[in-house]
Design a protein around this motif. Structure first.
Motif, PDB file in Angstrom:
ATOM      1  N   VAL A   6      10.476   5.263   6.712  1.00  0.00           N
ATOM      2  CA  VAL A   6       9.523   5.885   5.787  1.00  0.00           C
ATOM      3  C   VAL A   6       8.431   4.887   5.416  1.00  0.00           C
ATOM      4  O   VAL A   6       7.246   5.207   5.431  1.00  0.00           O
ATOM      5  CB  VAL A   6      10.239   6.411   4.528  1.00  0.00           C
ATOM      6  CG1 VAL A   6       9.241   7.042   3.563  1.00  0.00           C
ATOM      7  CG2 VAL A   6      11.322   7.406   4.898  1.00  0.00           C
ATOM      8  N   ALA A   7       8.827   3.645   5.117  1.00  0.00           N
ATOM      9  CA  ALA A   7       7.845   2.608   4.783  1.00  0.00           C
ATOM     10  C   ALA A   7       6.912   2.349   5.970  1.00  0.00           C
ATOM     11  O   ALA A   7       5.704   2.176   5.786  1.00  0.00           O
ATOM     12  CB  ALA A   7       8.564   1.326   4.367  1.00  0.00           C
ATOM     13  N   ASP A   8       7.459   2.336   7.188  1.00  0.00           N
ATOM     14  CA  ASP A   8       6.637   2.137   8.383  1.00  0.00           C
ATOM     15  C   ASP A   8       5.623   3.256   8.553  1.00  0.00           C
ATOM     16  O   ASP A   8       4.485   3.018   8.955  1.00  0.00           O
ATOM     17  CB  ASP A   8       7.516   2.048   9.631  1.00  0.00           C
ATOM     18  CG  ASP A   8       8.318   0.763   9.703  1.00  0.00           C
ATOM     19  OD1 ASP A   8       8.028  -0.187   8.936  1.00  0.00           O
ATOM     20  OD2 ASP A   8       9.258   0.717  10.520  1.00  0.00           O
ATOM     21  N   LEU A   9       6.021   4.480   8.251  1.00  0.00           N
ATOM     22  CA  LEU A   9       5.110   5.614   8.357  1.00  0.00           C
ATOM     23  C   LEU A   9       3.911   5.426   7.430  1.00  0.00           C
ATOM     24  O   LEU A   9       2.764   5.596   7.833  1.00  0.00           O
ATOM     25  CB  LEU A   9       5.827   6.927   8.034  1.00  0.00           C
ATOM     26  CG  LEU A   9       4.964   8.174   8.062  1.00  0.00           C
ATOM     27  CD1 LEU A   9       4.400   8.425   9.453  1.00  0.00           C
ATOM     28  CD2 LEU A   9       5.755   9.374   7.590  1.00  0.00           C
ATOM     29  N   PHE A  10       4.151   5.043   6.180  1.00  0.00           N
ATOM     30  CA  PHE A  10       3.049   4.805   5.244  1.00  0.00           C
ATOM     31  C   PHE A  10       2.204   3.624   5.690  1.00  0.00           C
ATOM     32  O   PHE A  10       0.993   3.591   5.477  1.00  0.00           O
ATOM     33  CB  PHE A  10       3.569   4.602   3.823  1.00  0.00           C
ATOM     34  CG  PHE A  10       3.833   5.895   3.118  1.00  0.00           C
ATOM     35  CD1 PHE A  10       2.802   6.602   2.536  1.00  0.00           C
ATOM     36  CD2 PHE A  10       5.109   6.406   3.046  1.00  0.00           C
ATOM     37  CE1 PHE A  10       3.032   7.811   1.905  1.00  0.00           C
ATOM     38  CE2 PHE A  10       5.361   7.614   2.416  1.00  0.00           C
ATOM     39  CZ  PHE A  10       4.314   8.312   1.841  1.00  0.00           C
ATOM     40  N   GLY A  11       2.835   2.640   6.338  1.00  0.00           N
ATOM     41  CA  GLY A  11       2.107   1.487   6.832  1.00  0.00           C
ATOM     42  C   GLY A  11       1.145   1.822   7.966  1.00  0.00           C
ATOM     43  O   GLY A  11       0.190   1.086   8.218  1.00  0.00           O
ATOM     44  N   LEU A  12       1.368   2.921   8.648  1.00  0.00           N
ATOM     45  CA  LEU A  12       0.492   3.336   9.747  1.00  0.00           C
ATOM     46  C   LEU A  12      -0.765   4.056   9.273  1.00  0.00           C
ATOM     47  O   LEU A  12      -1.708   4.235  10.048  1.00  0.00           O
ATOM     48  CB  LEU A  12       1.255   4.255  10.706  1.00  0.00           C
ATOM     49  CG  LEU A  12       2.374   3.599  11.507  1.00  0.00           C
ATOM     50  CD1 LEU A  12       3.160   4.664  12.269  1.00  0.00           C
ATOM     51  CD2 LEU A  12       1.825   2.560  12.452  1.00  0.00           C
ATOM     52  N   LEU A  13      -0.788   4.496   8.024  1.00  0.00           N
ATOM     53  CA  LEU A  13      -1.934   5.255   7.526  1.00  0.00           C
ATOM     54  C   LEU A  13      -3.131   4.335   7.302  1.00  0.00           C
ATOM     55  O   LEU A  13      -2.997   3.223   6.802  1.00  0.00           O
ATOM     56  CB  LEU A  13      -1.571   5.961   6.216  1.00  0.00           C
ATOM     57  CG  LEU A  13      -0.423   6.961   6.303  1.00  0.00           C
ATOM     58  CD1 LEU A  13      -0.124   7.531   4.934  1.00  0.00           C
ATOM     59  CD2 LEU A  13      -0.740   8.074   7.297  1.00  0.00           C
ATOM     60  N   ASP A  14      -4.303   4.801   7.694  1.00  0.00           N
ATOM     61  CA  ASP A  14      -5.533   4.043   7.477  1.00  0.00           C
ATOM     62  C   ASP A  14      -5.919   4.099   6.010  1.00  0.00           C
ATOM     63  O   ASP A  14      -5.652   5.081   5.318  1.00  0.00           O
ATOM     64  CB  ASP A  14      -6.688   4.624   8.299  1.00  0.00           C
ATOM     65  CG  ASP A  14      -6.514   4.383   9.786  1.00  0.00           C
ATOM     66  OD1 ASP A  14      -5.908   3.359  10.157  1.00  0.00           O
ATOM     67  OD2 ASP A  14      -6.981   5.210  10.576  1.00  0.00           O
ATOM     68  N   GLU A  15      -6.589   3.036   5.564  1.00  0.00           N
ATOM     69  CA  GLU A  15      -7.097   3.011   4.192  1.00  0.00           C
ATOM     70  C   GLU A  15      -8.610   3.147   4.248  1.00  0.00           C
ATOM     71  O   GLU A  15      -9.282   2.420   4.967  1.00  0.00           O
ATOM     72  CB  GLU A  15      -6.721   1.697   3.505  1.00  0.00           C
ATOM     73  CG  GLU A  15      -5.233   1.564   3.277  1.00  0.00           C
ATOM     74  CD  GLU A  15      -4.880   0.286   2.545  1.00  0.00           C
ATOM     75  OE1 GLU A  15      -5.723  -0.214   1.760  1.00  0.00           O
ATOM     76  OE2 GLU A  15      -3.777  -0.199   2.763  1.00  0.00           O
ATOM     77  N   PHE A  16      -9.125   4.113   3.491  1.00  0.00           N
ATOM     78  CA  PHE A  16     -10.555   4.335   3.427  1.00  0.00           C
ATOM     79  C   PHE A  16     -11.034   4.057   2.014  1.00  0.00           C
ATOM     80  O   PHE A  16     -10.323   4.341   1.047  1.00  0.00           O
ATOM     81  CB  PHE A  16     -10.894   5.793   3.774  1.00  0.00           C
ATOM     82  CG  PHE A  16     -10.573   6.160   5.195  1.00  0.00           C
ATOM     83  CD1 PHE A  16     -11.446   5.832   6.210  1.00  0.00           C
ATOM     84  CD2 PHE A  16      -9.394   6.823   5.511  1.00  0.00           C
ATOM     85  CE1 PHE A  16     -11.162   6.168   7.520  1.00  0.00           C
ATOM     86  CE2 PHE A  16      -9.096   7.158   6.812  1.00  0.00           C
ATOM     87  CZ  PHE A  16      -9.980   6.829   7.824  1.00  0.00           C
ATOM     88  N   PRO A  17     -12.268   3.542   1.879  1.00  0.00           N
ATOM     89  CA  PRO A  17     -12.807   3.402   0.522  1.00  0.00           C
ATOM     90  C   PRO A  17     -12.952   4.784  -0.102  1.00  0.00           C
ATOM     91  O   PRO A  17     -13.215   5.764   0.612  1.00  0.00           O
ATOM     92  CB  PRO A  17     -14.168   2.736   0.725  1.00  0.00           C
ATOM     93  CG  PRO A  17     -14.448   2.786   2.184  1.00  0.00           C
ATOM     94  CD  PRO A  17     -13.176   3.095   2.902  1.00  0.00           C
ATOM     95  N   PHE A  18     -12.757   4.857  -1.406  1.00  0.00           N
ATOM     96  CA  PHE A  18     -12.784   6.147  -2.088  1.00  0.00           C
ATOM     97  C   PHE A  18     -14.100   6.877  -1.860  1.00  0.00           C
ATOM     98  O   PHE A  18     -14.130   8.067  -1.613  1.00  0.00           O
ATOM     99  CB  PHE A  18     -12.510   5.964  -3.580  1.00  0.00           C
ATOM    100  CG  PHE A  18     -12.373   7.272  -4.308  1.00  0.00           C
ATOM    101  CD1 PHE A  18     -11.256   8.064  -4.133  1.00  0.00           C
ATOM    102  CD2 PHE A  18     -13.363   7.721  -5.152  1.00  0.00           C
ATOM    103  CE1 PHE A  18     -11.117   9.281  -4.793  1.00  0.00           C
ATOM    104  CE2 PHE A  18     -13.249   8.926  -5.821  1.00  0.00           C
ATOM    105  CZ  PHE A  18     -12.117   9.699  -5.639  1.00  0.00           C
TER     106      PHE A  18
END
Length: 100
Positions: A81-93
């Motif tokens: 589950v933690a790995d799945l969240f780690g794969l998500l890209d982060e975008f500026p708001f």
């Protein structure tokens, strides 16, 4: 590094407010969810409060912290589950949707 670890496999998420399962699969870089479906043998089953999900998703806290305070319960492979969240890209708001 890409390719170093096996991609996260299927999982199941349940929101206590919705009281129904949501099957989640990651395949070929696409995250697909199916409301109302439970997978036969998920790597992890997650039950969480909506606000806890939002905090983890938007990065104001992490999965381990939410598990510790009891707003998230993971049955199975917590690391998947933690790995799945780690794969998500982060975008500026306020990223530009349309640029000249």
């Amino acid at each position: 590094m890409p390719g170093d670890a096996a991609p996260p496999s299927p999982g199941r998420s349940t929101s206590p407010t919705a009281r129904r399962p949501i099957a989640v699969r990651l395949r070929n870089g696409v995250l697909v969810y199916t409301p109302g479906k439970a997978l036969a043998a998920p790597d992890a089953a997650v039950t969480w409060e909506r606000r806890a999900f939002e905090r983890v998703l938007f990065g104001s806290t992490d999965l381990a912290a939410e598990v510790e305070v009891g707003t998230v319960r993971v049955d199975g492979d917590t690391q998947a589950v933690a790995d799945l969240f780690g794969l998500l890209d982060e975008f500026p708001f306020w990223f530009p949707i349309v640029t000249p």
